[in-house]
Design a protein around this motif. Sequence first.
Motif, PDB file in Angstrom:
ATOM      1  N   LEU A   1      39.137  54.966  27.033  1.00  0.00           N
ATOM      2  CA  LEU A   1      38.512  53.710  26.620  1.00  0.00           C
ATOM      3  C   LEU A   1      37.946  52.926  27.796  1.00  0.00           C
ATOM      4  N   TYR A   2      38.458  53.164  29.002  1.00  0.00           N
ATOM      5  CA  TYR A   2      37.924  52.452  30.162  1.00  0.00           C
ATOM      6  C   TYR A   2      36.475  52.827  30.442  1.00  0.00           C
ATOM      7  N   ALA A   3      36.058  53.964  29.956  1.00  0.00           N
ATOM      8  CA  ALA A   3      34.666  54.373  30.144  1.00  0.00           C
ATOM      9  C   ALA A   3      33.732  53.739  29.123  1.00  0.00           C
ATOM     10  N   SER A   4      34.287  53.004  28.165  1.00  0.00           N
ATOM     11  CA  SER A   4      33.468  52.384  27.128  1.00  0.00           C
ATOM     12  C   SER A   4      32.670  51.218  27.707  1.00  0.00           C
ATOM     13  N   ASN A   5      31.464  51.050  27.214  1.00  0.00           N
ATOM     14  CA  ASN A   5      30.603  49.938  27.635  1.00  0.00           C
ATOM     15  C   ASN A   5      30.798  48.696  26.781  1.00  0.00           C
ATOM     16  N   ASP A   6      31.674  48.794  25.788  1.00  0.00           N
ATOM     17  CA  ASP A   6      31.947  47.661  24.913  1.00  0.00           C
ATOM     18  C   ASP A   6      32.791  46.640  25.675  1.00  0.00           C
ATOM     19  N   ARG A   7      32.233  45.464  25.879  1.00  0.00           N
ATOM     20  CA  ARG A   7      32.935  44.448  26.661  1.00  0.00           C
ATOM     21  C   ARG A   7      34.213  43.998  25.961  1.00  0.00           C
ATOM     22  N   GLN A  39      40.242  57.678  37.737  1.00  0.00           N
ATOM     23  CA  GLN A  39      39.650  57.511  36.414  1.00  0.00           C
ATOM     24  C   GLN A  39      39.586  56.068  35.934  1.00  0.00           C
ATOM     25  N   VAL A  40      40.562  55.273  36.303  1.00  0.00           N
ATOM     26  CA  VAL A  40      40.613  53.907  35.772  1.00  0.00           C
ATOM     27  C   VAL A  40      39.892  52.919  36.679  1.00  0.00           C
ATOM     28  N   TYR A  41      40.242  52.882  37.961  1.00  0.00           N
ATOM     29  CA  TYR A  41      39.692  51.864  38.857  1.00  0.00           C
ATOM     30  C   TYR A  41      38.159  51.893  38.957  1.00  0.00           C
ATOM     31  N   SER A  58      30.302  37.502  33.165  1.00  0.00           N
ATOM     32  CA  SER A  58      31.289  36.701  32.450  1.00  0.00           C
ATOM     33  C   SER A  58      32.441  36.346  33.386  1.00  0.00           C
ATOM     34  N   ALA A  59      32.654  35.045  33.575  1.00  0.00           N
ATOM     35  CA  ALA A  59      33.754  34.607  34.431  1.00  0.00           C
ATOM     36  C   ALA A  59      35.104  35.015  33.857  1.00  0.00           C
ATOM     37  N   PHE A  60      35.202  35.023  32.537  1.00  0.00           N
ATOM     38  CA  PHE A  60      36.458  35.421  31.893  1.00  0.00           C
ATOM     39  C   PHE A  60      36.806  36.867  32.218  1.00  0.00           C
ATOM     40  N   LEU A  61      35.805  37.748  32.173  1.00  0.00           N
ATOM     41  CA  LEU A  61      36.059  39.151  32.482  1.00  0.00           C
ATOM     42  C   LEU A  61      36.347  39.349  33.970  1.00  0.00           C
ATOM     43  N   ARG A  62      35.684  38.570  34.832  1.00  0.00           N
ATOM     44  CA  ARG A  62      35.979  38.669  36.264  1.00  0.00           C
ATOM     45  C   ARG A  62      37.433  38.286  36.538  1.00  0.00           C
ATOM     46  N   GLU A  63      37.882  37.237  35.872  1.00  0.00           N
ATOM     47  CA  GLU A  63      39.258  36.798  36.102  1.00  0.00           C
ATOM     48  C   GLU A  63      40.260  37.818  35.564  1.00  0.00           C
ATOM     49  N   LEU A  64      39.985  38.397  34.387  1.00  0.00           N
ATOM     50  CA  LEU A  64      40.878  39.422  33.849  1.00  0.00           C
ATOM     51  C   LEU A  64      40.923  40.646  34.763  1.00  0.00           C
ATOM     52  N   THR A  65      39.758  41.018  35.293  1.00  0.00           N
ATOM     53  CA  THR A  65      39.714  42.153  36.213  1.00  0.00           C
ATOM     54  C   THR A  65      40.540  41.857  37.460  1.00  0.00           C
ATOM     55  N   ARG A 106      42.384  54.211  51.047  1.00  0.00           N
ATOM     56  CA  ARG A 106      40.924  54.333  51.168  1.00  0.00           C
ATOM     57  C   ARG A 106      40.223  53.462  50.122  1.00  0.00           C
ATOM     58  N   THR A 107      40.744  53.473  48.902  1.00  0.00           N
ATOM     59  CA  THR A 107      40.135  52.664  47.850  1.00  0.00           C
ATOM     60  C   THR A 107      40.351  51.184  48.105  1.00  0.00           C
ATOM     61  N   ILE A 108      41.543  50.820  48.573  1.00  0.00           N
ATOM     62  CA  ILE A 108      41.824  49.410  48.841  1.00  0.00           C
ATOM     63  C   ILE A 108      40.919  48.872  49.934  1.00  0.00           C
ATOM     64  N   SER A 109      40.863  49.591  51.042  1.00  0.00           N
ATOM     65  CA  SER A 109      40.079  49.107  52.180  1.00  0.00           C
ATOM     66  C   SER A 109      38.575  49.224  51.942  1.00  0.00           C
ATOM     67  N   GLY A 110      38.155  50.314  51.300  1.00  0.00           N
ATOM     68  CA  GLY A 110      36.719  50.554  51.149  1.00  0.00           C
ATOM     69  C   GLY A 110      36.083  49.890  49.955  1.00  0.00           C
ATOM     70  N   SER A 111      36.893  49.476  48.964  1.00  0.00           N
ATOM     71  CA  SER A 111      36.297  48.927  47.749  1.00  0.00           C
ATOM     72  C   SER A 111      36.951  47.624  47.317  1.00  0.00           C
TER      73      SER A 111
END
Length: 793
Positions: free
Chosen positions: A373-379, A404-406, A417-424, A438-443
């Motif tokens: 479901l994380y690959a879904s484009n449905d907000r 797969q998730v991050y 959407s500020a709401f989605l930014r905050e949830l993320t 690597r993911t923490i430092s690079g992204s």
Amino acid sequence: MFKFLKEVVGGSGTGLKDLPYNIGEAYPSAWGSWVHHRGTNKDDGSPVSIFSLTGSTAQDGHLAAGRNGVKRLRTVRHPNILSFLHSTEVETYDGGSPKVTIYIVTEPVMPLTDKIRELGLEGTQRDEYYAWGLHQVAKAVSFLNNDCKLVHGNVCMASVVVTQTLDWKLHAFDVLSEFDGNNETSSTSMLQYAWLVGAQYKPMELVKSDWAAIKKSPPWSIDSWGMGCLIYEIFSGTRLGKTEELRNTGSIPKSLLPDYQRLLSSMPSRRLNTSKLIENSEYFQNKLVDTIHFMEILSLKDSVEKDTFFRKLPNLAEQLPRPIVLKKLLPLLASALEFGSAAAPALTALLKMGSWLSAEEFRVKVLPTIVKLYASNDRSIRVALLQHIDQYGESLTAQIVDEQVYPHVATGFSDTSAFLRELTLKSMLTLAPKLSQRTISGSLLKYLSKLQVDEEPAIRTNTTILLGNIATYLNDGTRKRVLINAFTARALRDTFPPARAAGIMALCATSSYYDITEVATRILPNVVVLTIDPDSDVRAKAFQAVDQFLQIAKNYYQKTNVAEGAAAAGMGSSSVPENAGLLGWAMSSLTLKGKPSDHHAPVASATTSTRTQTTSSASSETPSTVPVRVSSSTDFAEQPAPPSPTSTDGWGELENGIDEEHEDDKDGWGDLEPLEESKPAPALANIQAAQRRPVTQPVAQTKLASNSRSKSTPKLNEDDELWGSIAAPAPKTSKPLNLKPNATDDDDPWAAIAAPAPTTKVKPLAAGRGRGAKPAALKLGAQRINRTSSSGM
């Protein structure tokens, strides 16, 4: 005719080696002469069911009926009919006599009697489950009779099996045949294997072999009678022994009794068609049947109906039989979400049902759907996933999160959407511990760097809180580069009071990651300023932080003092009482009206006071006049951990920006000399020499204070290096002092400490004590007091 079903193998019992399935333990019951085995696929180990039928000769009537059953099961497909996978015939020799065995491989099922005993349902839940099962069998019988014009001939409890999802399915097709009422010559072929059916399950016309009456009857007449037998066996809990037992209706539910009696009508033409039973029976109208039926035709429902249904489903699921919810509804719901036919509220129901599973079952049955479901484009789906991440986040493995998730979650950091930014942002509290360095430092840190300057103050605050919480998952180099810059240069200077408070709390929570130099030169100066913050909560937290970091400095001092104890004893001086006395003197110089006997030589405390004043001035306004330049061997703005020129997380640029900002604002920190250029040993000796001299000469101290107040601003610049060396937090890194051998009033190294010229415009204090608004003026209240004191001496 049945050559496509046969795989005849010669030899003594070696034919099963070619069967691609392993035959396991047998169930205690099965239909007719068949034996029902558990089994597994040799390739992937998936479970199957294997039915075997053995005959003494190839012409055995049971084998002929068995071949008919294989043929029918293979060609007739329906959701409520047992799914066929594989079949074969094996000829073996037992004691010299040949034997033929037919094997049918199907989906994994269990006999209905065993499954009912295993579930152990009672009361309303039992009736609801029985209603759902009978509803499924009735649909299978209706399909055979009305759509295919086939007659099963032996519908009973033994001919029904249950799948892993608790669906009831019809099998035992050995007697199955076409119904052709218009063909008089079909009497010999119709139900030619009816002799396999027990007499108690046969309607009267079949018992009498009245084929004329059978041909005139509707196609469903025989199987409707069988449905009545099945209903009796289910509710009575026993197998039907004789036909007369069907009159005992005490165990039949009242809502089903009228339909039960019509199914067992003595007149074949008046028996109830199973399709009418499905449509009109009151017994099938219950919550379980309605819920599963809605899920099965979900794609035909509109969005309003779906939304209403899924919002009610979490509460409805608690009222349904738990095994049916977990084994039937949960897979249906997961499939609907995965293929997009379910709305976002369905995720709430999925996770609630998943909470009733064991940890291992949850990872197998629910997590794969969530990851997809994380690959879904449905907000709305993404929002639902992030809102409930605490319910499944712990079950996600590090590899799944990182790969797969991050990558999908990270798109929410830059969402409009500020709401989605905050949830993320909040979801990172769960996901960050599972991310690679690597993911923490690079992204991740890149996104957090941007969110710290987000237009939404709540997001800026939560970013600071998140950094404090995930600091333990950063490596040492990243912590050195990121934490202090993020907390002091951004959070503590935020215009939003909760953001400043969050910065203070984050510094306190991560205090174990800072060395003493960072505490003294970068953290304390920035936190002390907030003790006069307009917001009371920020002030309270600032005082707590000051206490905490001062205690760290004291602990460090005590440790280092043990090593220096011998040297200090040899010089006849101890730093602890001196520092205490100097602190008292510095406070007295601002509050008392010239008492020479109370004054002591200021060293470290005066330095602290000067730095605090400078920081406060820089925070309130930009000075319009030329500020007093105070040099030190420690550069507060340039003191963080060694910068990483290859850093790509957004914090390296922040360090440079901080330095530039200090220089532009002229807040007193940009002109400080770097710590790395000093040499420790000479500085320590000079500092100690300077400390000893004024303490032993009280009269000279008074004179020193008087001279220091008469010095002009340019004169302070001549003593920059002296002041910087004294202010060094660690003596081993101090810059050597250039003390002159004969100290006079004009060249005294303490002259610039007593009363430095103010660096900003401030309101004048009370008459006789405060300083004027013009820093260059010589006639200050403090100078007049000291001159009086000097004259008094």
